[in-house]
Enzyme design. Structure first.
Site, PDB file in Angstrom:
ATOM      1  N   LYS A  11       0.816  -1.104  -0.135  1.00  0.00           N
ATOM      2  CA  LYS A  11       0.002  -0.282  -0.239  1.00  0.00           C
ATOM      3  C   LYS A  11       1.021   1.134  -0.035  1.00  0.00           C
ATOM      4  CE  LYS A  11       0.950   1.592   4.120  1.00  0.00           C
ATOM      5  NZ  LYS A  11       1.202   2.848   4.511  1.00  0.00           N
ATOM      6  N   ASP A 137      -1.980  -1.432  10.242  1.00  0.00           N
ATOM      7  CA  ASP A 137      -2.176  -1.816   8.826  1.00  0.00           C
ATOM      8  C   ASP A 137      -2.688  -3.040   8.400  1.00  0.00           C
ATOM      9  OD1 ASP A 137      -1.108   0.840   8.567  1.00  0.00           O
ATOM     10  OD2 ASP A 137       0.897   0.328   7.880  1.00  0.00           O
TER      11      ASP A 137
END
Length: 291
Positions: A11, A137
């Site tokens: 990401k 995350d």
């Protein structure tokens, strides 16, 4: 013998704001997270005993309980009350300790893969609740696509992400401690902060030029000060026709957004001469359960 293989995607952050420090020592954040099509390949193979074994071609990641993927296997076993063993092979392609959530993505893949392989029937929400115990995350890596992340990063609101936008990401040959970056961050001295709503609107409309002008990462103020190469990398990205360039997470990876494949490929060819860990990638905006 049962085997499952999954892509564990990286990401980037299209914006990152830190709102304040919480009483538990963590920081309250508001950020926009976007998956890209750079991925590690995770292979899970059921063992006949109850051991968890990790192997990888990458010398920079641990193969014991210090690896978040190992802890992911432990936590889903404990939650489900089973004691099966698993071999976890990590074909590592995402740069390590780069601000790209490579480890968190590996943990998410292990949770999803074992849920499937062991037929546990945990919902995405249940997997995300397990994931946040491993790292902030991990829930996003389970969700996939693009999202606004609040809290410590675990409160997620899915959004329409960038669709097949070409990017170049590059990691310099330095290491950055996320904890140290947050420790050095002085919110009272920030010159500017992102307007998250404006970034979301630009992303939704696919307006890359507006996005380039609005995206901002407050952690750059610390990492750039400690490592001037970050500023130089952003300058190089722009020199090679990036519409915009920014650091992802606490760094040190920098990404550039490009108008089309041709410009991105040309930039990649030039930047890969300067920085060994350079990748030509696209944004990836499909959530896991849409696939």
């Amino acid at each position: 013998m049962k085997q499952v293989q999954l892509k564990s995607r990286a990401k980037i952050n299209l914006s990152l704001d830190v709102l304040g420090r919480r009483s538990d020592g963590y920081h309250e954040v508001e950020m926009i997270m976007q998956q890209i099509d750079l991925y590690d390949l995770i292979t899970l193979e059921e063992r006949k005993d109850s051991e968890i074994r990790i192997s990888t071609q990458c010398e920079f990641i641990p193969t014991n309980e210090d690896n978040i993927a190992y802890r992911a296997a432990e936590i889903i076993r404990e939650n489900s009350g089973i004691n099966r063993g698993v071999n976890i092979y990590i074909d590592k392609r995402i740069p390590v300790a780069a601000g790209l959530a490579g480890g968190s993505s590996n943990a998410a893949a292990v949770l999803e893969g074992l849920n499937h392989m062991w037929r546990l029937r945990l919902t995405p929400k249940q997997l995300m609740d397990l994931g946040v115990k491993l790292g902030a995350d991990v829930p996003f890596c389970i969700l996939g696509g693009a999202a606004i992340a609040r809290g410590i990063g675990e409160i997620l609101t899915p959004i329409e992400g960038l669709k097949n936008v070409w990017m170049v990401i590059a990691k310099p040959a330095i290491s950055v401690s996320t904890a140290e970056v947050y420790r050095q961050l002085d919110l009272s001295k920030l010159d500017s902060r992102p307007n998250t709503d404006e970034v979301i609107q630009a992303v939704k409309e696919g307006d890359l030029y507006t996005l380039a002008g609005k995206m901002h990462n407050v952690l750059e103020s610390v990492t750039q000060r400690n490592h001037p190469i970050i500023r130089e990398m952003k300058r190089k990205m722009l020199e090679y026709n990036a519409i915009g360039a920014m650091m992802s997470g606490s760094g040190p990876t920098v990404f550039g957004i490009y108008k089309n494949y041709g410009r991105a490929k040309s930039a990649y060819e030039n930047l890969s001469i300067l920085y060994k860990q350079t990748h030509l990638v696209q944004s990836y905006s499909r959530r896991k359960w849409d696939e």
